[in-house]
Design an enzyme around this catalytic site. Structure first.
Site, short mmCIF file in Angstrom:
data_model
loop_
_atom_site.label_atom_id
_atom_site.label_comp_id
_atom_site.label_asym_id
_atom_site.label_seq_id
_atom_site.Cartn_x
_atom_site.Cartn_y
_atom_site.Cartn_z
N ASP A 101 -7.70 -0.05 -7.08
CA ASP A 101 -6.17 -1.47 -6.72
C ASP A 101 -4.71 -1.62 -6.86
O ASP A 101 -4.71 0.42 -6.65
CB ASP A 101 -6.30 -2.46 -7.54
N ARG A 102 -3.96 -1.39 -8.19
CA ARG A 102 -2.70 -1.02 -8.33
C ARG A 102 -2.12 0.20 -9.39
O ARG A 102 -1.65 0.89 -8.69
CB ARG A 102 -2.09 -1.94 -9.17
N HIS A 146 -1.58 -12.56 -0.41
CA HIS A 146 -1.07 -12.24 -1.66
C HIS A 146 0.48 -11.34 -1.43
O HIS A 146 1.68 -11.38 -2.35
CB HIS A 146 -1.59 -11.95 -2.66
N TYR A 206 4.52 -5.87 -7.39
CA TYR A 206 4.04 -6.19 -5.93
C TYR A 206 5.50 -5.53 -4.93
O TYR A 206 5.03 -5.77 -3.97
CB TYR A 206 3.39 -7.47 -5.65
N HIS A 266 -14.69 -5.54 -4.61
CA HIS A 266 -14.13 -4.66 -4.88
C HIS A 266 -13.37 -4.66 -5.86
O HIS A 266 -13.59 -3.37 -6.54
CB HIS A 266 -12.97 -6.15 -4.85
#
Length: 286
Positions: A101-102, A146, A206, A266
């Site tokens: 992910d990030r 988001h 983000y 995920h």
């Protein structure tokens, strides 16, 4: 909460930002980077398995967990430089790198910026940043609401999320998991507590993805800069759901790519740790 059997240190990355880092095992080094809305704890199953024959380094990214949370400096370039600096201070000038992910976006940037440092690269359940924005369109983009919320100028996103942080971050923990038992109550509580303390820095991370990170990635694309090390990408089948060819997207960025989908959700390092551990071992043998 901590990863059992790992030692913990605070190590300075770049710009004086100190990261909380768990280190275990011995052997050739591999760095594991967590995703959202998590901390290094997401590797609690994979890291000890790899530590049997590797030095495993699991930091909290800047802005997350117990790491420092500066007001700015969340380009993936800066976050990747943290990881290179931390590994060097632990005595590793070259290392394998895996991110979720990030953390996968940070790992991707590290591979582009530091090709002489990153020996092998794994990215879990992301597209490269430019491609992520490119495939988000129409009603299907609602799944990434988001991303758009936290891309807004400072102020409103932080206030909105802080007003109901447990509900906001808990939503993703609940919606993105196929097997809820993979994130037990104590781990879920630890993630929520960590996020609650980090709303401004998470939003800043983000926001960078929608601003400076686009610039950096576009510059690499224009130069034809690609990942030259062995790369493994494991994703849910988002391409089928949203109408794009994920493997083709990744092939445009990597010269030695193994890409596949998984039936795990995920949070695959927690839902299917044996699968991810085996994939990492396969990657390291390439």
């Amino acid at each position: 909460m901590k990863i059992e059997g790992f030692d913990y240190q605070r190590i300075t990355g770049t710009d004086g930002v100190a990261l909380n880092v768990a280190v275990g095992g011995s052997g050739t080094p591999i760095v594991l980077l967590h995703g959202f809305p998590q901390t290094h704890l997401m590797w609690r199953h994979v890291a000890p398995a790899l530590a049997a024959d590797h030095t495993v380094i699991c930091p909290d990214l800047r802005g997350y967990g117990e790491s420092d949370k500066p007001a700015e400096g969340y380009s993936k370039r800066a976050m990747a430089a943290d990881i290179v600096a931390v590994a060097a201070q632990l005595g590793h000038q070259r290392f394998a790198l895996a991110g979720h992910d990030r953390g996968a976006l940070v790992a991707f940037r590290a591979g582009l910026d530091h090709p002489d440092v990153v020996t092998h690269l794994m990215c879990l359940d992301v597209l490269p940043n430019l491609d992520m924005w490119d495939v988000m369109h129409g009603a299907s983009a609602a799944v990434g609401f988001h991303l758009y919320l936290m891309a807004q100028p400072p102020g409103l996103p932080e206030r909105m999320i802080a007003a109901s942080s447990d509900e906001f971050f808990g939503y993703f923990l609940d919606q993105w998991v196929n097997d809820p038992a993979a994130i037990p109550a104590d781990v879920r509580a630890a993630y929520l507590a960590a996020c609650r303390r980090a709303v401004p820095s998470i939003v800043a991370d983000y926001r960078a993805t929608a601003t400076i990170d686009i610039t950096h990635d576009a510059e690499d694309l224009a130069r034809g800069n690609k990942l030259g090390m062995p790369v493994t990408v494991i994703q849910q089948d988002w391409g089928a759901a949203l109408g794009f060819d994920a493997a083709a997207r990744w092939n445009a960025w990597a010269t030695d790519l193994h890409h596949r989908t998984t039936t795990a959700g995920h949070f695959m390092a927690e839902e299917a740790p044996a699968e991810i551990t085996a994939a990492l071992r396969d990657l390291l043998n390439r």
